[in-house]
Design a protein around this motif. Structure first.
Motif, short mmCIF file in Angstrom:
data_model
loop_
_atom_site.label_atom_id
_atom_site.label_comp_id
_atom_site.label_asym_id
_atom_site.label_seq_id
_atom_site.Cartn_x
_atom_site.Cartn_y
_atom_site.Cartn_z
N LYS A 67 0.84 -1.21 0.00
CA LYS A 67 0.00 0.00 0.00
C LYS A 67 0.87 1.25 0.00
O LYS A 67 0.55 2.24 -0.68
CB LYS A 67 -0.93 0.00 1.22
CG LYS A 67 -2.08 -0.98 1.09
CD LYS A 67 -2.84 -1.21 2.38
CE LYS A 67 -3.30 0.02 3.09
NZ LYS A 67 -4.09 -0.29 4.32
N GLY A 68 1.97 1.23 0.73
CA GLY A 68 2.87 2.38 0.78
C GLY A 68 3.48 2.68 -0.58
O GLY A 68 3.51 3.83 -1.03
N PHE A 69 3.96 1.65 -1.26
CA PHE A 69 4.52 1.86 -2.60
C PHE A 69 3.45 2.34 -3.57
O PHE A 69 3.71 3.20 -4.41
CB PHE A 69 5.20 0.58 -3.12
CG PHE A 69 6.63 0.45 -2.67
CD1 PHE A 69 7.64 1.17 -3.30
CD2 PHE A 69 6.97 -0.39 -1.63
CE1 PHE A 69 8.96 1.06 -2.89
CE2 PHE A 69 8.29 -0.51 -1.20
CZ PHE A 69 9.28 0.21 -1.83
N MET A 70 2.25 1.80 -3.45
CA MET A 70 1.17 2.24 -4.33
C MET A 70 0.88 3.72 -4.10
O MET A 70 0.72 4.50 -5.06
CB MET A 70 -0.10 1.42 -4.09
CG MET A 70 -1.26 1.82 -4.97
SD MET A 70 -2.73 0.79 -4.75
CE MET A 70 -3.14 1.12 -3.05
N ALA A 71 0.85 4.14 -2.84
CA ALA A 71 0.59 5.55 -2.53
C ALA A 71 1.69 6.45 -3.07
O ALA A 71 1.42 7.52 -3.64
CB ALA A 71 0.44 5.73 -1.02
N VAL A 72 2.94 6.03 -2.92
CA VAL A 72 4.06 6.83 -3.43
C VAL A 72 3.97 6.94 -4.95
O VAL A 72 4.14 8.03 -5.52
CB VAL A 72 5.40 6.22 -2.98
CG1 VAL A 72 6.57 6.85 -3.71
CG2 VAL A 72 5.57 6.36 -1.48
N ASN A 73 3.68 5.84 -5.63
CA ASN A 73 3.58 5.87 -7.10
C ASN A 73 2.40 6.72 -7.56
O ASN A 73 2.50 7.44 -8.56
CB ASN A 73 3.53 4.46 -7.66
CG ASN A 73 4.85 3.74 -7.49
OD1 ASN A 73 5.91 4.36 -7.38
ND2 ASN A 73 4.81 2.43 -7.45
N ARG A 74 1.30 6.67 -6.83
CA ARG A 74 0.17 7.53 -7.17
C ARG A 74 0.53 9.00 -6.97
O ARG A 74 0.05 9.87 -7.69
CB ARG A 74 -1.06 7.18 -6.32
CG ARG A 74 -1.76 5.90 -6.76
CD ARG A 74 -2.96 5.60 -5.86
NE ARG A 74 -3.98 6.63 -5.96
CZ ARG A 74 -4.98 6.64 -6.82
NH1 ARG A 74 -5.11 5.64 -7.68
NH2 ARG A 74 -5.86 7.61 -6.84
N SER A 75 1.40 9.29 -6.00
CA SER A 75 1.81 10.68 -5.78
C SER A 75 2.61 11.21 -6.96
O SER A 75 2.63 12.41 -7.22
CB SER A 75 2.64 10.81 -4.49
OG SER A 75 3.98 10.39 -4.67
N ILE A 76 3.25 10.32 -7.69
CA ILE A 76 4.03 10.71 -8.87
C ILE A 76 3.13 10.78 -10.10
O ILE A 76 3.14 11.77 -10.83
CB ILE A 76 5.19 9.71 -9.10
CG1 ILE A 76 6.17 9.78 -7.92
CG2 ILE A 76 5.90 9.99 -10.43
CD1 ILE A 76 7.15 8.63 -7.87
N PHE A 77 2.34 9.74 -10.35
CA PHE A 77 1.50 9.70 -11.55
C PHE A 77 0.24 10.55 -11.43
O PHE A 77 -0.35 10.94 -12.42
CB PHE A 77 1.13 8.26 -11.89
CG PHE A 77 2.21 7.50 -12.63
CD1 PHE A 77 3.31 8.13 -13.17
CD2 PHE A 77 2.09 6.13 -12.79
CE1 PHE A 77 4.29 7.41 -13.85
CE2 PHE A 77 3.06 5.41 -13.48
CZ PHE A 77 4.15 6.06 -14.00
N LYS A 78 -0.23 10.80 -10.22
CA LYS A 78 -1.39 11.66 -9.94
C LYS A 78 -2.61 11.33 -10.82
O LYS A 78 -3.08 12.19 -11.57
CB LYS A 78 -1.02 13.13 -10.10
CG LYS A 78 0.04 13.60 -9.14
CD LYS A 78 0.28 15.08 -9.30
CE LYS A 78 1.47 15.42 -9.92
NZ LYS A 78 2.46 15.62 -10.53
N PRO A 79 -3.13 10.11 -10.72
CA PRO A 79 -4.35 9.82 -11.49
C PRO A 79 -5.48 10.73 -11.03
O PRO A 79 -5.60 11.05 -9.85
CB PRO A 79 -4.64 8.35 -11.19
CG PRO A 79 -3.92 8.07 -9.91
CD PRO A 79 -2.75 8.99 -9.87
#
Length: 84
Positions: A60-72
């Motif tokens: 979940k942490g990695f998913m949140a970090v990646n979403r912070s970059i890609f910003k869907p």
């Protein structure tokens, strides 16, 4: 700078090479950690419930970090009022 076309999924947009590189680096780091957890899971004295909880939180942490970059983005629903 190249813009990489977004996934054909609502809310996903084109991404720069830099953003793709960041997320790919995160995915490599995540995979290293998950393999370490796989090895821990083979040990007989490890509490598998807590290991599974920790693994889930790491994912979940990695998913949140990646979403912070890609910003869907949020998506429009068919039931939303039409605004012009």
């Amino acid at each position: 700078m190249t813009e990489n076309k977004g996934l054909p999924v609502a809310g996903y947009k084109s991404q720069s090479d830099a953003n793709v590189a960041l997320v790919n680096a995160n995915k490599q780091a995540e995979e290293s950690i998950l393999r370490m957890l796989d090895a821990l899971g083979q040990l007989p004295d490890v509490d598998k419930r807590w290991l599974a909880t920790g693994r889930t939180e790491i994912e979940k942490g990695f998913m949140a970090v990646n979403r912070s970059i890609f910003k869907p983005a949020r998506v429009r629903l068919d039931t939303d009022p039409i605004t012009e």
